[in-house]
Design a protein around this motif. Structure first.
Motif, mmCIF file in Angstrom:
data_model
loop_
_atom_site.group_PDB
_atom_site.id
_atom_site.type_symbol
_atom_site.label_atom_id
_atom_site.label_comp_id
_atom_site.label_asym_id
_atom_site.label_seq_id
_atom_site.Cartn_x
_atom_site.Cartn_y
_atom_site.Cartn_z
ATOM 1 N N MET A 160 6.998 8.195 -9.959
ATOM 2 C CA MET A 160 6.546 8.779 -8.837
ATOM 3 C C MET A 160 6.649 8.251 -7.998
ATOM 4 S SD MET A 160 1.964 7.749 -7.908
ATOM 5 C CE MET A 160 1.193 8.506 -9.552
ATOM 6 N N SER A 161 7.026 8.987 -6.426
ATOM 7 C CA SER A 161 8.147 8.430 -5.399
ATOM 8 C C SER A 161 6.451 7.194 -5.048
ATOM 9 C CB SER A 161 7.631 9.524 -4.284
ATOM 10 O OG SER A 161 6.610 9.893 -3.286
ATOM 11 N N ARG A 162 7.790 6.841 -4.449
ATOM 12 C CA ARG A 162 6.912 5.138 -3.357
ATOM 13 C C ARG A 162 5.394 5.873 -1.914
ATOM 14 N NH1 ARG A 162 9.253 1.855 1.474
ATOM 15 N NH2 ARG A 162 7.038 1.455 2.334
ATOM 16 N N ARG A 163 6.241 7.011 -1.514
ATOM 17 C CA ARG A 163 5.298 8.116 -0.685
ATOM 18 C C ARG A 163 4.168 7.945 -1.897
ATOM 19 N NH1 ARG A 163 5.272 9.895 4.400
ATOM 20 N NH2 ARG A 163 3.674 12.075 4.329
ATOM 21 N N CYS A 164 4.288 8.686 -2.974
ATOM 22 C CA CYS A 164 3.195 9.632 -3.227
ATOM 23 C C CYS A 164 2.212 8.325 -4.076
ATOM 24 C CB CYS A 164 3.779 10.256 -4.454
ATOM 25 S SG CYS A 164 3.017 10.938 -5.653
ATOM 26 N N ALA A 165 3.049 7.003 -4.509
ATOM 27 C CA ALA A 165 2.041 6.138 -4.808
ATOM 28 C C ALA A 165 1.267 5.412 -3.695
ATOM 29 C CB ALA A 165 2.534 4.858 -5.708
ATOM 30 N N LEU A 166 1.503 4.897 -2.514
ATOM 31 C CA LEU A 166 0.608 4.749 -1.244
ATOM 32 C C LEU A 166 -0.346 5.690 -1.035
ATOM 33 C CD1 LEU A 166 3.744 3.446 0.960
ATOM 34 C CD2 LEU A 166 1.836 2.112 -0.073
ATOM 35 N N ILE B 89 -6.350 -7.579 2.714
ATOM 36 C CA ILE B 89 -7.273 -6.515 2.791
ATOM 37 C C ILE B 89 -7.052 -5.951 4.035
ATOM 38 C CG2 ILE B 89 -9.392 -5.719 3.353
ATOM 39 C CD1 ILE B 89 -9.486 -7.262 0.949
ATOM 40 N N GLY B 90 -5.981 -4.954 3.955
ATOM 41 C CA GLY B 90 -5.830 -4.258 4.752
ATOM 42 C C GLY B 90 -6.583 -2.777 6.064
ATOM 43 N N GLU B 91 -6.554 -2.518 6.780
ATOM 44 C CA GLU B 91 -8.149 -1.503 7.705
ATOM 45 C C GLU B 91 -7.915 -0.677 6.836
ATOM 46 O OE1 GLU B 91 -8.092 -2.011 11.630
ATOM 47 O OE2 GLU B 91 -8.356 -3.644 11.705
ATOM 48 N N ASP B 92 -6.883 -0.111 6.096
ATOM 49 C CA ASP B 92 -6.838 1.374 5.192
ATOM 50 C C ASP B 92 -7.720 0.990 4.301
ATOM 51 O OD1 ASP B 92 -5.486 -0.807 3.908
ATOM 52 O OD2 ASP B 92 -3.543 0.695 4.060
ATOM 53 N N GLY B 93 -8.310 0.051 3.666
ATOM 54 C CA GLY B 93 -9.255 -0.189 2.855
ATOM 55 C C GLY B 93 -8.843 0.074 1.585
ATOM 56 N N LEU B 94 -7.408 -0.414 1.072
ATOM 57 C CA LEU B 94 -6.812 -1.097 -0.027
ATOM 58 C C LEU B 94 -6.733 -2.750 0.052
ATOM 59 C CD1 LEU B 94 -3.964 1.287 0.127
ATOM 60 C CD2 LEU B 94 -5.889 1.101 -0.762
ATOM 61 N N VAL B 95 -6.456 -3.144 -1.192
ATOM 62 C CA VAL B 95 -6.396 -4.805 -1.536
ATOM 63 C C VAL B 95 -5.457 -5.225 -1.887
ATOM 64 C CG1 VAL B 95 -6.976 -6.640 -2.775
ATOM 65 C CG2 VAL B 95 -8.830 -5.473 -2.512
ATOM 66 N N TYR B 96 -3.981 -5.723 -1.226
ATOM 67 C CA TYR B 96 -2.666 -6.043 -1.553
ATOM 68 C C TYR B 96 -2.935 -7.689 -2.665
ATOM 69 C CZ TYR B 96 -2.029 -2.338 1.428
ATOM 70 O OH TYR B 96 -1.753 -1.040 2.030
ATOM 71 N N GLU B 97 -1.776 -6.622 -3.686
ATOM 72 C CA GLU B 97 -1.991 -9.046 -4.473
ATOM 73 C C GLU B 97 -1.039 -9.434 -3.630
ATOM 74 O OE1 GLU B 97 -0.559 -9.591 -8.774
ATOM 75 O OE2 GLU B 97 0.197 -8.072 -7.956
ATOM 76 N N GLY B 98 -1.276 -10.960 -3.485
ATOM 77 C CA GLY B 98 -0.315 -11.964 -3.043
ATOM 78 C C GLY B 98 -0.095 -12.697 -4.008
ATOM 79 N N CYS C 123 -14.227 -2.823 -10.526
ATOM 80 C CA CYS C 123 -12.658 -3.524 -10.371
ATOM 81 C C CYS C 123 -11.957 -2.105 -9.330
ATOM 82 C CB CYS C 123 -11.588 -3.530 -10.921
ATOM 83 S SG CYS C 123 -12.360 -5.098 -12.174
ATOM 84 N N CYS C 124 -11.882 -2.592 -8.235
ATOM 85 C CA CYS C 124 -10.826 -1.692 -7.086
ATOM 86 C C CYS C 124 -9.552 -1.720 -7.572
ATOM 87 C CB CYS C 124 -10.984 -1.575 -5.424
ATOM 88 S SG CYS C 124 -10.816 -4.016 -5.323
ATOM 89 N N PRO C 125 -9.175 -0.213 -7.170
ATOM 90 C CA PRO C 125 -7.127 -1.081 -7.240
ATOM 91 C C PRO C 125 -6.893 -1.793 -6.002
ATOM 92 C CG PRO C 125 -8.702 1.668 -5.766
ATOM 93 C CD PRO C 125 -9.239 0.727 -6.848
ATOM 94 N N ILE C 126 -5.642 -2.582 -7.170
ATOM 95 C CA ILE C 126 -5.122 -3.310 -6.127
ATOM 96 C C ILE C 126 -3.569 -3.247 -5.909
ATOM 97 C CG2 ILE C 126 -4.321 -6.094 -5.612
ATOM 98 C CD1 ILE C 126 -6.887 -6.304 -7.602
ATOM 99 N N VAL C 127 -3.582 -2.973 -5.053
ATOM 100 C CA VAL C 127 -1.661 -2.532 -5.131
ATOM 101 C C VAL C 127 -0.610 -3.236 -5.267
ATOM 102 C CG1 VAL C 127 -0.087 -2.306 -2.769
ATOM 103 C CG2 VAL C 127 -2.944 -1.194 -2.284
ATOM 104 N N PRO C 128 -0.149 -3.461 -5.811
ATOM 105 C CA PRO C 128 0.638 -4.662 -6.768
ATOM 106 C C PRO C 128 1.509 -5.231 -6.713
ATOM 107 C CG PRO C 128 0.788 -2.796 -8.100
ATOM 108 C CD PRO C 128 -0.024 -2.311 -7.090
ATOM 109 N N ARG C 129 2.308 -6.218 -6.586
ATOM 110 C CA ARG C 129 3.577 -6.814 -6.054
ATOM 111 C C ARG C 129 4.813 -5.303 -5.916
ATOM 112 N NH1 ARG C 129 3.727 -11.881 -4.864
ATOM 113 N NH2 ARG C 129 5.328 -12.686 -5.443
ATOM 114 N N ARG C 130 4.929 -5.478 -6.603
ATOM 115 C CA ARG C 130 5.890 -4.435 -7.103
ATOM 116 C C ARG C 130 6.042 -3.469 -6.401
ATOM 117 N NH1 ARG C 130 3.043 -3.947 -11.046
ATOM 118 N NH2 ARG C 130 2.311 -1.656 -11.578
ATOM 119 N N GLU C 131 3.980 -2.811 -5.841
ATOM 120 C CA GLU C 131 4.540 -1.683 -4.297
ATOM 121 C C GLU C 131 5.088 -2.176 -3.445
ATOM 122 O OE1 GLU C 131 3.479 1.200 -5.311
ATOM 123 O OE2 GLU C 131 3.779 1.116 -7.682
ATOM 124 N N TRP C 132 4.400 -3.171 -3.248
ATOM 125 C CA TRP C 132 5.019 -3.703 -1.375
ATOM 126 C C TRP C 132 6.354 -4.372 -1.910
ATOM 127 C CZ3 TRP C 132 5.237 -8.947 -0.824
ATOM 128 C CH2 TRP C 132 4.177 -9.981 -0.973
#
Length: 196
Positions: free
Chosen positions: A1-7, A100-109, A31-40
């Motif tokens: 899956m491409s990065r754009r598609c994953a986002l 937490i982004g205003e896009d409604g996603l959680v980003y893993e720190g 559990c909400c989906p969390i954008v994992p470190r590898r995705e960012w």
């Protein structure tokens, strides 16, 4: 899956129903989906100090910088924060456990297991640091960002990372700061787990 598609997938999941319950309502095991470190594209963390589970406190802050409202802009914002924390402040990683982004996603720190650098030497070893990306002195985060945070907290309880009786604190409750901003602070004070 491409990065754009994953986002786009992450964004669609956020729009389709993260935390659809009433504000402050926790769905057991959700559990909400969390954008994992590898995705960012986070570099490998140099941190190693573990948190003891279940964690009793959650400290909510804001980054006090620019907000982001799309997966692409939030991805860039997380990368910028990581660069600032690791290169300018010389920390072992981004300071927050989650963002937490205003896009409604959680980003893993640093995630559920590693001690953060978000609230000073007293609170870092006994709390999860969640930071909303943006400045919330004059404006509130959108509902989807608030739902993402609530869903993350429910997930932490379901996974045993957070105590079922965890307490939410505003950054200003535990340090001399304006964080998490006046508007966000008033919102978190209404959350059922908030304690001054």
């Amino acid at each position: 899956m491409s990065r754009r598609c994953a986002l786009l997938t992450w964004a669609l999941l956020a729009l389709l129903g993260l935390g659809l319950g009433a504000p402050g309502e926790e769905a057991p095991g959700s559990c909400c989906p969390i954008v994992p470190r590898r995705e960012w594209k986070a570099p490998a963390s140099k941190c190693g100090e573990k948190l003891q589970h279940p964690v009793r406190y959650v400290v909510v802050s804001h980054t006090a910088g620019s907000h982001c409202d799309s997966p692409a802009s939030c991805l860039k914002q997380v990368q910028n924060l990581h660069t600032y924390h690791s290169r300018t402040l010389n920390w072992c990683d981004v300071g927050y456990n989650f963002l937490i982004g205003e896009d409604g996603l959680v980003y893993e720190g640093r995630g559920w297991d590693i001690k953060g650098d978000h609230t000073g030497v007293t609170w870092n070893p006994m709390s999860i640091g969640i930071s909303f990306m943006g400045n919330y002195m004059e404006r509130s985060p959108p509902p989807r960002a608030l739902r993402a945070a609530q869903s993350l907290l429910a997930c932490g309880v379901a996974q045993g990372a957070l105590s079922p009786t965890y307490e939410v604190k505003g950054h200003r409750d535990v340090q001399r700061t304006l964080s998490p901003g006046d508007q966000l602070y008033e919102i978190i004070r209404t959350w059922p787990h908030y304690h001054e």
